[in-house]
Design an enzyme around this catalytic site. Structure first.
Site, mmCIF file in Angstrom:
data_model
loop_
_atom_site.group_PDB
_atom_site.id
_atom_site.type_symbol
_atom_site.label_atom_id
_atom_site.label_comp_id
_atom_site.label_asym_id
_atom_site.label_seq_id
_atom_site.Cartn_x
_atom_site.Cartn_y
_atom_site.Cartn_z
ATOM 1 C CG ASP A 126 11.321 7.592 24.911
ATOM 2 O OD1 ASP A 126 10.274 7.157 24.393
ATOM 3 O OD2 ASP A 126 12.440 7.153 24.617
ATOM 4 C CG ASP B 128 13.391 5.454 17.376
ATOM 5 O OD1 ASP B 128 12.660 5.293 16.404
ATOM 6 O OD2 ASP B 128 14.623 5.249 17.345
ATOM 7 C CG ASP C 94 15.928 6.090 23.476
ATOM 8 O OD1 ASP C 94 16.389 5.048 22.981
ATOM 9 O OD2 ASP C 94 14.754 6.460 23.313
#
Length: 224
Positions: A170, A9, A7
């Site tokens: 995240d 961000d 991922d």
């Protein structure tokens, strides 16, 4: 080829301050001042522009907030595009850890729900575009995470095989994506939720990019 999919961000790059700044620019344009804090509201920032605008208007008690959110969304994206890398920084050790994986023989890719053009611009400004064999953004395909199609595309465009891949992220979206695809999920503890993200029961947690190579070797040992 074994492939590690990241991922963007909150996983590779801390973009919260620039995202929040874009939302606050919209609030200031309406003489509402800065309604969001780049640290306290980082978690909301990683849920997208509309989520940030909604939080700010909720705090202000704005009437007809839904209409204003839609009116300001494109303004937010425009401001963010023009100021995409003022405060954004790679998490400590991220670039070196990804480079080490590539040197060892892994393919690397990014699968993000950030629009592809913005994601590519951010990577260019951070000087790390060349560390990834593929990039799939929110608008690259008709669907986005947690739909499995973007993940499949990221691995395939990187030259890998989905069965020999894993996802590092995240958020709940990343966990759900990995479950939908049927691959291991590693969640970082330095993202917006910290170690609280362990509640999603990922296959592993990553506390530091210094630990990345050893962790990946556990799940995707290289064939020699």
């Amino acid at each position: 080829m074994q492939t590690v999919v990241f991922d963007l961000d909150g996983t590779l790059v801390d973009t919260a301050a620039d995202l929040v700044a874009a939302a606050n620019a919209c609030f200031r344009a309406r003489d509402m001042g800065d309604l969001l804090d780049p640290v306290a509201d980082a978690r909301t920032a990683f849920h997208g522009g509309r989520a940030m605008l909604a939080l700010g208007h909720a705090r202000a008690g704005t009437a007809d907030a839904a209409q204003l959110i839609e009116e300001d969304y494109l303004r937010l994206l425009g401001h963010y595009a023009d100021h995409i890398c003022v405060h954004s920084r790679l998490y400590p050790g991220a670039a070196g850890a990804v480079a080490a994986l590539r040197t060892a023989g892994y393919r690397t890719a990014i699968c993000t729900n950030k629009p592809e053009g913005l994601a590519r611009n951010l990577l260019d400004k951070l000087g790390v575009t060349g560390l990834f064999d593929a990039l799939i953004g929110a608008d690259t395909l008709p669907t986005r995470k947690p739909d499995p199609a973007p993940y499949h595309a990221a691995v395939e465009r990187a030259g890998g095989a989905v069965a020999q891949s894993l996802l590092i992220g995240d958020t709940k979206t990343d966990r759900e994506t990995a479950l939908a695809v049927g691959v291991p999920c590693v969640l970082v503890s330095f993202g917006p939720e910290g170690r609280d993200i362990a509640r999603l029961d990922p296959e592993a947690m990553l506390d530091s990019y210094a630990d990345l190579s050893a962790l990946i070797a556990r799940f995707l040992p290289l064939h020699v």
